[in-house]
Write a protein that holds these residues in place. Sequence first.
Motif, PDB file in Angstrom:
ATOM      1  N   VAL A 224       6.476  27.663  -2.702  1.00 38.73           N
ATOM      2  CA  VAL A 224       7.228  28.205  -1.381  1.00 38.73           C
ATOM      3  C   VAL A 224       6.420  29.361  -1.022  1.00 38.73           C
ATOM      4  O   VAL A 224       5.880  29.576   0.125  1.00 38.73           O
ATOM      5  CB  VAL A 224       8.537  27.874  -1.072  1.00 38.73           C
ATOM      6  N   ALA A 225       6.772  30.130  -2.075  1.00 37.52           N
ATOM      7  CA  ALA A 225       6.291  31.688  -1.845  1.00 37.52           C
ATOM      8  C   ALA A 225       4.857  31.890  -1.776  1.00 37.52           C
ATOM      9  O   ALA A 225       4.345  32.497  -0.698  1.00 37.52           O
ATOM     10  CB  ALA A 225       6.667  32.553  -3.044  1.00 37.52           C
ATOM     11  N   HIS A 226       4.170  31.039  -2.511  1.00 38.12           N
ATOM     12  CA  HIS A 226       2.375  31.027  -2.451  1.00 38.12           C
ATOM     13  C   HIS A 226       2.058  30.409  -0.903  1.00 38.12           C
ATOM     14  O   HIS A 226       1.092  31.093  -0.085  1.00 38.12           O
ATOM     15  CB  HIS A 226       2.016  30.284  -3.394  1.00 38.12           C
ATOM     16  N   ARG A 227       2.763  29.595  -0.466  1.00 40.37           N
ATOM     17  CA  ARG A 227       2.294  28.880   0.864  1.00 40.37           C
ATOM     18  C   ARG A 227       2.691  29.803   2.125  1.00 40.37           C
ATOM     19  O   ARG A 227       2.186  30.045   3.049  1.00 40.37           O
ATOM     20  CB  ARG A 227       2.957  27.550   1.031  1.00 40.37           C
ATOM     21  N   ALA A 228       3.925  30.517   1.972  1.00 36.56           N
ATOM     22  CA  ALA A 228       4.414  31.639   2.937  1.00 36.56           C
ATOM     23  C   ALA A 228       3.343  32.676   2.796  1.00 36.56           C
ATOM     24  O   ALA A 228       3.146  33.284   3.744  1.00 36.56           O
ATOM     25  CB  ALA A 228       5.769  32.033   2.880  1.00 36.56           C
ATOM     26  N   GLY A 229       3.108  32.983   1.576  1.00 38.23           N
ATOM     27  CA  GLY A 229       2.180  34.071   1.535  1.00 38.23           C
ATOM     28  C   GLY A 229       0.743  34.017   2.190  1.00 38.23           C
ATOM     29  O   GLY A 229       0.233  35.014   2.418  1.00 38.23           O
ATOM     30  N   ALA A 230       0.385  32.775   2.023  1.00 36.98           N
ATOM     31  CA  ALA A 230      -0.921  32.491   2.678  1.00 36.98           C
ATOM     32  C   ALA A 230      -0.799  32.695   4.069  1.00 36.98           C
ATOM     33  O   ALA A 230      -2.011  33.266   4.735  1.00 36.98           O
ATOM     34  CB  ALA A 230      -1.242  30.970   2.484  1.00 36.98           C
ATOM     35  N   LEU A 231       0.356  32.523   4.855  1.00 36.83           N
ATOM     36  CA  LEU A 231       0.299  32.572   6.155  1.00 36.83           C
ATOM     37  C   LEU A 231       0.425  34.078   6.602  1.00 36.83           C
ATOM     38  O   LEU A 231      -0.504  34.799   7.535  1.00 36.83           O
ATOM     39  CB  LEU A 231       1.673  32.190   6.781  1.00 36.83           C
ATOM     40  N   VAL A 232       1.128  34.986   5.789  1.00 33.51           N
ATOM     41  CA  VAL A 232       1.271  36.250   5.854  1.00 33.51           C
ATOM     42  C   VAL A 232      -0.275  37.143   5.687  1.00 33.51           C
ATOM     43  O   VAL A 232      -0.802  37.973   6.429  1.00 33.51           O
ATOM     44  CB  VAL A 232       2.347  37.067   5.102  1.00 33.51           C
ATOM     45  N   THR A 233      -0.959  36.617   4.583  1.00 39.81           N
ATOM     46  CA  THR A 233      -2.110  37.157   4.134  1.00 39.81           C
ATOM     47  C   THR A 233      -3.273  36.957   5.100  1.00 39.81           C
ATOM     48  O   THR A 233      -4.174  37.575   5.471  1.00 39.81           O
ATOM     49  CB  THR A 233      -2.447  36.736   2.690  1.00 39.81           C
ATOM     50  N   GLY A 234      -3.146  35.685   5.660  1.00 37.13           N
ATOM     51  CA  GLY A 234      -4.096  35.340   6.710  1.00 37.13           C
ATOM     52  C   GLY A 234      -4.081  35.882   7.925  1.00 37.13           C
ATOM     53  O   GLY A 234      -5.059  36.407   8.614  1.00 37.13           O
ATOM     54  N   LEU A 235      -2.706  36.405   8.647  1.00 36.77           N
ATOM     55  CA  LEU A 235      -2.524  37.239   9.614  1.00 36.77           C
ATOM     56  C   LEU A 235      -2.962  38.766   9.359  1.00 36.77           C
ATOM     57  O   LEU A 235      -3.476  39.215  10.116  1.00 36.77           O
ATOM     58  CB  LEU A 235      -1.067  37.167   9.838  1.00 36.77           C
ATOM     59  N   ALA A 236      -2.819  38.983   7.944  1.00 35.60           N
ATOM     60  CA  ALA A 236      -3.153  40.718   7.890  1.00 35.60           C
ATOM     61  C   ALA A 236      -4.755  40.573   7.503  1.00 35.60           C
ATOM     62  O   ALA A 236      -5.397  41.607   8.258  1.00 35.60           O
ATOM     63  CB  ALA A 236      -2.463  40.922   6.435  1.00 35.60           C
ATOM     64  N   VAL A 237      -5.513  39.708   7.113  1.00 37.66           N
ATOM     65  CA  VAL A 237      -6.808  39.774   7.185  1.00 37.66           C
ATOM     66  C   VAL A 237      -7.444  39.440   8.463  1.00 37.66           C
ATOM     67  O   VAL A 237      -8.575  40.151   8.751  1.00 37.66           O
ATOM     68  CB  VAL A 237      -7.304  38.533   6.402  1.00 37.66           C
ATOM     69  N   LEU A 238      -7.011  38.592   9.384  1.00 38.03           N
ATOM     70  CA  LEU A 238      -7.542  38.637  10.717  1.00 38.03           C
ATOM     71  C   LEU A 238      -6.996  39.941  11.641  1.00 38.03           C
ATOM     72  O   LEU A 238      -7.964  40.296  12.232  1.00 38.03           O
ATOM     73  CB  LEU A 238      -6.767  37.422  11.634  1.00 38.03           C
ATOM     74  N   LEU A 239      -5.984  40.513  11.420  1.00 38.95           N
ATOM     75  CA  LEU A 239      -5.877  41.871  12.053  1.00 38.95           C
ATOM     76  C   LEU A 239      -6.766  42.914  11.456  1.00 38.95           C
ATOM     77  O   LEU A 239      -7.474  43.535  12.441  1.00 38.95           O
ATOM     78  CB  LEU A 239      -4.444  42.216  11.785  1.00 38.95           C
ATOM     79  N   ALA A 240      -7.111  43.013  10.139  1.00 41.71           N
ATOM     80  CA  ALA A 240      -8.171  43.847   9.548  1.00 41.71           C
ATOM     81  C   ALA A 240      -9.269  43.567  10.180  1.00 41.71           C
ATOM     82  O   ALA A 240     -10.371  44.382  10.826  1.00 41.71           O
ATOM     83  CB  ALA A 240      -8.037  43.744   8.146  1.00 41.71           C
ATOM     84  N   ALA A 241      -9.870  42.211  10.285  1.00 44.90           N
ATOM     85  CA  ALA A 241     -11.123  41.814  10.774  1.00 44.90           C
ATOM     86  C   ALA A 241     -11.189  42.180  12.316  1.00 44.90           C
ATOM     87  O   ALA A 241     -12.279  42.541  12.728  1.00 44.90           O
ATOM     88  CB  ALA A 241     -11.136  40.170  10.792  1.00 44.90           C
ATOM     89  N   TRP A 242     -10.195  41.991  13.041  1.00 45.07           N
ATOM     90  CA  TRP A 242     -10.182  42.618  14.635  1.00 45.07           C
ATOM     91  C   TRP A 242     -10.465  44.211  14.586  1.00 45.07           C
ATOM     92  O   TRP A 242     -11.226  44.310  15.514  1.00 45.07           O
ATOM     93  CB  TRP A 242      -8.972  42.105  15.232  1.00 45.07           C
ATOM     94  N   GLN A 243      -9.707  44.951  13.939  1.00 43.37           N
ATOM     95  CA  GLN A 243      -9.943  46.078  13.815  1.00 43.37           C
ATOM     96  C   GLN A 243     -11.438  46.536  13.402  1.00 43.37           C
ATOM     97  O   GLN A 243     -11.987  47.579  14.081  1.00 43.37           O
ATOM     98  CB  GLN A 243      -8.898  46.785  12.983  1.00 43.37           C
TER      99      GLN A 243
END
Length: 304
Positions: A241-260
Motif C-alpha cells: 500500500v505504501a509503495h503504491r501510494a508513494g508512486a502517485l506522490v512521486t509521479g506528481l512530484a516528478v511531473l511538477l519538476a518536469a513542468w518547471q
Amino acid sequence: MSPQSASPNTLRRIALLSALLVLLIAGVSAFLRLAKAGLGCEPWPACYGEALRALQRGAVVDDSAVRAVALARLAHRLLASTALVLVLLLAFGHLSAKPFRRAEAQLSVALVATALFLAGLGWLTARSHLPAVALGNLLGGFAMLALSWRLAAPPRQGDAARRGTRGWVVMALVCSVIQVALGGLVSASYASLSCGDTLDCIRLAASQGWSWSTLNPWREPVFDIVTTAAPINPAGALAQVAHRAGALVTGLAVLLAAWQLSRQQQRGAAALLVALLMLQAAVGWWLVSGGVPLAAALLHNLLA
C-alpha cells in the motif's frame, strides 16, 4: 596519464565509466536479490520465499549450484572491485588537482566512503536476511550512481533560472528516494505476493490493523513454515500500500519538476523525466498484472 596531471575532462570520463559500472552492478545486485527471494523460480508461485522458509525450519540452503546465480555473484564481485579502483582513482585525481576544486573533491570523497560502506556491509552481512541490509545495499548503490553521474556532468554556471527549479527538483529527488526505499522494502520483506490489486492490499492491511511494525526493516520476515500457498507473507500488504501510494506522490512530484524545467527552457531534461516516469508506470502495471515476472522486476529496478 597520472592522476596528478589528470585534466577535468579525463576525470569526468572516469566518473562516467564509474556511473556505467555502478548501473551494471545495480542490475546484477537486483538479480541476485530477487533470485534469492524466489522470483522466476519453478513452480511459481509456490516456490516464492521457499529458501528463507527452509532456513527458518533449520534446513541447509545452498544456492551456489544454480549456474545463473553463481555467474551473477562472480560478475558482481568483479564489477564492484573494478568500480572501487575507479572511485579511488577519481578521488585521488580530484584531491590532487590543480587548481583544487572543493565541491568535486568533496563529492569524490563521499563516493569513496559510500563504496567502502557497501563493501563493509556486504562482508559483515553476507548471510543476513534483514530488509535493512538489502535497503542499505540498494540505497548505497543508488547514491554511488548519483555521485558518479554528478561528477561526470560538465560544470554549469548557476543562473537564476536553474536556481528557480532547484526546489522542485529536490522535492522530486526526495520523493524518488523514499519511493525506491519502499520498493526495496517490498522486495526485501517478501511482500511481492502479499496481495493483488490495490483495493485488495488496502483491505488486507486494514484487517491487520495497519500495523506499522510490518514496515520495520530490522524485522526479518517470518513465514508460515507449513503452508506453501501464496500469498507468502500477508503482513507485507502495508508495504505494498505504501509503495503504491508513494508512486502517485512521486509521479506528481516528478511531473511538477518536469513542468518547471520546461518553463525554464530545459525541455530536454523535462521530456526525459516524463518519459522515464511513463516507462516506470508501464512496468509497474506489468509487474502487478503479470504475476511479478523477474524480467519486469529487474527493469523496474533499473528504471528507478
